[in-house]
Write an enzyme that holds these catalytic residues in place. Sequence first.
Site, PDB file in Angstrom:
ATOM      1  N   LYS A  15       4.428   9.611 -45.979  1.00 40.35           N
ATOM      2  CA  LYS A  15       3.626   9.771 -47.197  1.00 40.35           C
ATOM      3  C   LYS A  15       4.569  10.057 -48.341  1.00 40.35           C
ATOM      4  O   LYS A  15       5.651  10.595 -48.135  1.00 40.35           O
ATOM      5  CB  LYS A  15       2.639  10.935 -47.048  1.00 40.35           C
ATOM      6  CG  LYS A  15       1.451  10.869 -47.962  1.00 40.35           C
ATOM      7  CD  LYS A  15       0.430   9.865 -47.442  1.00 40.35           C
ATOM      8  CE  LYS A  15      -0.914   9.983 -48.055  1.00 40.35           C
ATOM      9  NZ  LYS A  15      -1.922   9.452 -47.136  1.00 40.35           N
ATOM     10  N   ASP A  32      -2.786   5.540 -52.410  1.00 42.43           N
ATOM     11  CA  ASP A  32      -3.460   6.790 -52.064  1.00 42.43           C
ATOM     12  C   ASP A  32      -4.077   7.289 -53.374  1.00 42.43           C
ATOM     13  O   ASP A  32      -4.345   6.476 -54.269  1.00 42.43           O
ATOM     14  CB  ASP A  32      -2.472   7.781 -51.428  1.00 42.43           C
ATOM     15  CG  ASP A  32      -3.179   8.899 -50.662  1.00 42.43           C
ATOM     16  OD1 ASP A  32      -3.594   8.686 -49.520  1.00 42.43           O
ATOM     17  OD2 ASP A  32      -3.365  10.001 -51.227  1.00 42.43           O
TER      18      ASP A  32
HETATM   19  N1  GLU Z   1      -3.351   6.353 -48.082  1.00 45.61           N
HETATM   20  C1  GLU Z   1      -4.162   5.824 -47.034  1.00 45.61           C
HETATM   21  C2  GLU Z   1      -4.344   6.866 -45.948  1.00 45.61           C
HETATM   22  O1  GLU Z   1      -4.241   8.050 -46.179  1.00 45.61           O
HETATM   23  C3  GLU Z   1      -3.689   4.479 -46.535  1.00 45.61           C
HETATM   24  C4  GLU Z   1      -2.309   4.419 -45.965  1.00 45.61           C
HETATM   25  C5  GLU Z   1      -1.822   3.015 -45.673  1.00 45.61           C
HETATM   26  O2  GLU Z   1      -2.566   2.061 -45.830  1.00 45.61           O
HETATM   27  O3  GLU Z   1      -0.652   2.913 -45.276  1.00 45.61           O
HETATM   28  O4  GLU Z   1      -4.666   6.549 -44.831  1.00 45.61           O
END
Ligand code: GLU
Length: 418
Positions: free
Chosen positions: A109, A149
Amino acid sequence: MKQSPFDIAKELFYRYAEPLALDKRYPGQSLMERLTQPDRSVEFRLTLQLDNGGTLVSRGYRVQFNDDRGPYKGGIRFHPVVDLEEVKALAFWMYLKTAVVDIPFGGAKGGIAVDYQKLTVAEKERLTKKYTTILGDEIGPEKDIPAPDVNTGEREMAWIMDVWRMIHGRYERGVVTGKPVTIGGSQGRKSATGRGVVFCIEEAARDLKMDLFGATAAVQGFGNVGSHTAQFLHQMGVRVVAVSDVYGAVRNLGGLDIPALMAHVAEEGRVGGFKGGEPFSRDDLFYEPVDILVPAALENAITAAIADRIRARLIAEGANGPTTPEAIDLLSKKGVVVIPDILCNAGGVTVSYFEWVQNRQEFYWTAERVDEELRAVMTRAYREVADEAMRNRCSLREAAYRLAIARVADAAYRRGAQ
Ligand code: GLU
């Protein structure tokens, strides 16, 4: 003392990993330590030149938590409360999430602590591109693949891809997912998290013998996840009676006209002022007497004090980490069924995986195919979690953690420690 999101993430992990006795099963492997510490964290200063000639200093982060099952994967969040502890927690949940739905990725992240919405478009582009330039070699289609996100979307993903091409001198669409369809994004990615939430709700409703047609729902948060979840629920005949955002909430006991509300939000930037409902306090949304409650905003929204007054039978966690550990215990005592975040909101990363597959093949799927494949992944994952819960007489959350931890532990063990 207030627990940080990372402390909470570790507490939950220890709680659910304990019965798996990893130390007995894999002696000498230190798997508990290996799986609760990020592989690598980067934190850096970002200096942005503002349009008015001034300068804004902020902090950037990327945490690569675990890649035992595949390349690091996870979104980028631009929000004032972002800090290293939060990014670590979110990266932790990402590797568990990819393991629950069994797609070949690890977890990561990233984020910037910034009031992103206040910036002009030119400033946003400079900031996103600088963040990507600083990360440089840390990201890549076979290494670490960012995605949207909170406060990031197609526009930011296109900027990231562009910078990566400049640095590396070649086109690699798979360096990010959640791109605009015109430059290699997948059909259905934007609505995928909401779609996945609703597939999980359908499965849970079947188990609970709840008729969704005419059932009622309240949705906290009307960003990408909340709005699409509300839209799909509405299409299925669920009455979405209350919706909130950071500024306020609207309610209509007969059911809100969600397409009209989405059009209103596209114009006004908030749910407040919507003519098809009455305004009410956003803090009261959780107490609505509804069948289904969907927290779709930030972490720790449902505390024990709030959980105590929740009247819903089913909670579908669209957000990451929306429920505190004490609230988790209280809800389970009350018999409320909770579809945990690492299962419930995994539709987004699942379609990210489809996007990455399409980029590698340069062969693009129809919206129908994406939808069908997403349904298959989500319902299979839901059934596996529900079966595990039945076998162990435990909650869906504990079952999801058990499955995920067992998968990652096996991968870590087989790859060895040398
Ligand atoms: N930010 C999204 C999550 O928390 C998607 C992450 C992604 O697609 O890699 O799952």
